[in-house]
Design a protein around this motif. Structure first.
Motif, PDB file in Angstrom:
ATOM      1  N   SER A  11       0.857  -1.194   0.000  1.00 16.70           N
ATOM      2  CA  SER A  11       0.000   0.000   0.000  1.00 16.70           C
ATOM      3  C   SER A  11       0.889   1.239   0.000  1.00 16.70           C
ATOM      4  CB  SER A  11      -0.884   0.020   1.245  1.00 16.70           C
ATOM      5  OG  SER A  11      -1.791  -1.040   1.203  1.00 16.70           O
ATOM      6  N   VAL A  12       0.537   2.217  -0.821  1.00 16.14           N
ATOM      7  CA  VAL A  12       1.288   3.471  -0.874  1.00 16.14           C
ATOM      8  C   VAL A  12       0.322   4.651  -0.914  1.00 16.14           C
ATOM      9  CG1 VAL A  12       3.335   2.498  -2.003  1.00 16.14           C
ATOM     10  CG2 VAL A  12       1.488   3.398  -3.383  1.00 16.14           C
ATOM     11  N   GLN A  13       0.805   5.801  -0.472  1.00 14.27           N
ATOM     12  CA  GLN A  13      -0.011   7.004  -0.459  1.00 14.27           C
ATOM     13  C   GLN A  13       0.423   7.918  -1.595  1.00 14.27           C
ATOM     14  OE1 GLN A  13       0.171   9.289   3.155  1.00 14.27           O
ATOM     15  NE2 GLN A  13      -1.825  10.168   2.776  1.00 14.27           N
ATOM     16  N   GLY A  14      -0.546   8.391  -2.361  1.00 13.86           N
ATOM     17  CA  GLY A  14      -0.282   9.325  -3.441  1.00 13.86           C
ATOM     18  C   GLY A  14      -0.182  10.743  -2.917  1.00 13.86           C
ATOM     19  N   LEU A  15       0.230  11.652  -3.778  1.00 12.69           N
ATOM     20  CA  LEU A  15       0.361  13.054  -3.410  1.00 12.69           C
ATOM     21  C   LEU A  15      -0.972  13.641  -2.944  1.00 12.69           C
ATOM     22  CD1 LEU A  15       2.370  15.402  -3.274  1.00 12.69           C
ATOM     23  CD2 LEU A  15       1.726  15.981  -5.609  1.00 12.69           C
ATOM     24  N   SER A  16      -2.082  13.109  -3.464  1.00 13.51           N
ATOM     25  CA  SER A  16      -3.420  13.598  -3.097  1.00 13.51           C
ATOM     26  C   SER A  16      -3.823  13.195  -1.682  1.00 13.51           C
ATOM     27  CB  SER A  16      -4.460  13.031  -4.068  1.00 13.51           C
ATOM     28  OG  SER A  16      -4.599  11.628  -3.867  1.00 13.51           O
ATOM     29  N   GLY A  17      -3.086  12.243  -1.090  1.00 14.35           N
ATOM     30  CA  GLY A  17      -3.445  11.737   0.231  1.00 14.35           C
ATOM     31  C   GLY A  17      -4.191  10.418   0.172  1.00 14.35           C
ATOM     32  N   THR A  18      -4.598  10.007  -1.024  1.00 12.37           N
ATOM     33  CA  THR A  18      -5.282   8.727  -1.211  1.00 12.37           C
ATOM     34  C   THR A  18      -4.296   7.588  -1.041  1.00 12.37           C
ATOM     35  OG1 THR A  18      -6.817   9.732  -2.773  1.00 12.37           O
ATOM     36  CG2 THR A  18      -6.626   7.332  -2.837  1.00 12.37           C
ATOM     37  N   THR A  19      -4.698   6.551  -0.306  1.00  9.64           N
ATOM     38  CA  THR A  19      -3.871   5.366  -0.149  1.00  9.64           C
ATOM     39  C   THR A  19      -4.350   4.299  -1.118  1.00  9.64           C
ATOM     40  OG1 THR A  19      -3.443   5.848   2.172  1.00  9.64           O
ATOM     41  CG2 THR A  19      -3.077   3.580   1.461  1.00  9.64           C
ATOM     42  N   TYR A  20      -3.411   3.762  -1.883  1.00  2.94           N
ATOM     43  CA  TYR A  20      -3.714   2.741  -2.878  1.00  2.94           C
ATOM     44  C   TYR A  20      -3.215   1.394  -2.373  1.00  2.94           C
ATOM     45  CZ  TYR A  20      -4.493   6.828  -5.748  1.00  2.94           C
ATOM     46  OH  TYR A  20      -4.967   8.020  -6.233  1.00  2.94           O
ATOM     47  N   PRO A  21      -4.064   0.359  -2.415  1.00  6.26           N
ATOM     48  CA  PRO A  21      -3.687  -0.953  -1.876  1.00  6.26           C
ATOM     49  C   PRO A  21      -2.761  -1.726  -2.812  1.00  6.26           C
ATOM     50  CG  PRO A  21      -5.880  -1.059  -2.828  1.00  6.26           C
ATOM     51  CD  PRO A  21      -5.443   0.387  -2.905  1.00  6.26           C
ATOM     52  N   ALA A  22      -2.092  -2.713  -2.253  1.00  7.75           N
ATOM     53  CA  ALA A  22      -1.288  -3.631  -3.056  1.00  7.75           C
ATOM     54  C   ALA A  22      -2.178  -4.237  -4.133  1.00  7.75           C
ATOM     55  CB  ALA A  22      -0.705  -4.723  -2.167  1.00  7.75           C
ATOM     56  N   GLY A  23      -1.627  -4.437  -5.321  1.00  4.07           N
ATOM     57  CA  GLY A  23      -2.388  -4.989  -6.437  1.00  4.07           C
ATOM     58  C   GLY A  23      -2.916  -3.932  -7.392  1.00  4.07           C
ATOM     59  N   THR A  24      -2.843  -2.658  -6.996  1.00  4.75           N
ATOM     60  CA  THR A  24      -3.308  -1.571  -7.851  1.00  4.75           C
ATOM     61  C   THR A  24      -2.354  -1.407  -9.029  1.00  4.75           C
ATOM     62  OG1 THR A  24      -4.264  -0.417  -5.947  1.00  4.75           O
ATOM     63  CG2 THR A  24      -3.870   0.901  -7.927  1.00  4.75           C
ATOM     64  N   GLU A  25      -2.917  -1.265 -10.237  1.00  4.82           N
ATOM     65  CA  GLU A  25      -2.096  -1.040 -11.424  1.00  4.82           C
ATOM     66  C   GLU A  25      -1.766   0.441 -11.540  1.00  4.82           C
ATOM     67  OE1 GLU A  25      -3.974  -2.755 -14.842  1.00  4.82           O
ATOM     68  OE2 GLU A  25      -3.792  -4.778 -14.041  1.00  4.82           O
ATOM     69  N   VAL A  26      -0.517   0.743 -11.903  1.00  7.19           N
ATOM     70  CA  VAL A  26      -0.036   2.108 -12.041  1.00  7.19           C
ATOM     71  C   VAL A  26       0.676   2.274 -13.370  1.00  7.19           C
ATOM     72  CG1 VAL A  26       0.229   2.456  -9.549  1.00  7.19           C
ATOM     73  CG2 VAL A  26       2.149   1.572 -10.865  1.00  7.19           C
ATOM     74  N   VAL A  27       0.789   3.522 -13.828  1.00  5.48           N
ATOM     75  CA  VAL A  27       1.626   3.856 -14.973  1.00  5.48           C
ATOM     76  C   VAL A  27       2.956   4.318 -14.393  1.00  5.48           C
ATOM     77  CG1 VAL A  27       1.930   5.395 -16.940  1.00  5.48           C
ATOM     78  CG2 VAL A  27      -0.334   4.487 -16.408  1.00  5.48           C
ATOM     79  N   VAL A  28       4.056   3.688 -14.815  1.00  7.53           N
ATOM     80  CA  VAL A  28       5.381   3.953 -14.259  1.00  7.53           C
ATOM     81  C   VAL A  28       6.233   4.681 -15.293  1.00  7.53           C
ATOM     82  CG1 VAL A  28       7.444   2.866 -13.294  1.00  7.53           C
ATOM     83  CG2 VAL A  28       5.208   1.850 -12.883  1.00  7.53           C
ATOM     84  N   ARG A  29       6.958   5.684 -14.832  1.00 12.71           N
ATOM     85  CA  ARG A  29       7.900   6.423 -15.685  1.00 12.71           C
ATOM     86  C   ARG A  29       9.246   6.479 -14.985  1.00 12.71           C
ATOM     87  NH1 ARG A  29       3.948  11.455 -16.915  1.00 12.71           N
ATOM     88  NH2 ARG A  29       2.460  10.334 -18.199  1.00 12.71           N
ATOM     89  N   GLY A  30      10.288   6.319 -15.743  1.00 13.31           N
ATOM     90  CA  GLY A  30      11.637   6.407 -15.199  1.00 13.31           C
ATOM     91  C   GLY A  30      12.188   5.039 -14.875  1.00 13.31           C
ATOM     92  N   GLY A  31      13.302   5.033 -14.159  1.00 12.71           N
ATOM     93  CA  GLY A  31      13.957   3.785 -13.801  1.00 12.71           C
ATOM     94  C   GLY A  31      14.943   4.009 -12.670  1.00 12.71           C
ATOM     95  N   GLY A  32      15.630   2.966 -12.304  1.00 14.10           N
ATOM     96  CA  GLY A  32      16.581   3.062 -11.211  1.00 14.10           C
ATOM     97  C   GLY A  32      15.948   2.709  -9.886  1.00 14.10           C
ATOM     98  N   THR A  33      16.463   3.301  -8.809  1.00  9.86           N
ATOM     99  CA  THR A  33      15.981   2.956  -7.469  1.00  9.86           C
ATOM    100  C   THR A  33      14.679   3.646  -7.098  1.00  9.86           C
ATOM    101  OG1 THR A  33      17.321   4.703  -6.474  1.00  9.86           O
ATOM    102  CG2 THR A  33      18.309   2.509  -6.609  1.00  9.86           C
ATOM    103  N   ALA A  34      14.310   4.699  -7.828  1.00  7.88           N
ATOM    104  CA  ALA A  34      13.055   5.404  -7.566  1.00  7.88           C
ATOM    105  C   ALA A  34      12.418   5.775  -8.898  1.00  7.88           C
ATOM    106  CB  ALA A  34      13.294   6.657  -6.731  1.00  7.88           C
TER     107      ALA A  34
END
Length: 60
Positions: A11-34
């Motif tokens: 589970s992670v919290q977005g900038l909006s304050g919404t917490t998203y549970p494990a299993g949620t699909e996201v669009v990822v940009r970039g690479g490396g450790t973050a």
């Protein structure tokens, strides 16, 4: 910048304050450790261990 799909492993919290549970699909940009991830325009800074590459719906 490369854009791809990922799935949250924890589970992670977005900038909006919404917490998203494990299993949620996201669009990822970039690479490396973050990376930058987005869900419906909500920005979520992720560490490498907080997501897996690919969409959950693509996995058996």
């Amino acid at each position: 910048m490369s854009q791809r799909l990922g799935t949250l492993l924890v589970s992670v919290q977005g900038l909006s304050g919404t917490t998203y549970p494990a299993g949620t699909e996201v669009v990822v940009r970039g690479g490396g450790t973050a990376v930058d991830a987005f869900i419906n325009g909500d920005w979520i800074p992720l560490a490498w261990w907080e997501f897996s590459e690919g969409a959950a719906s693509d996995k058996p």
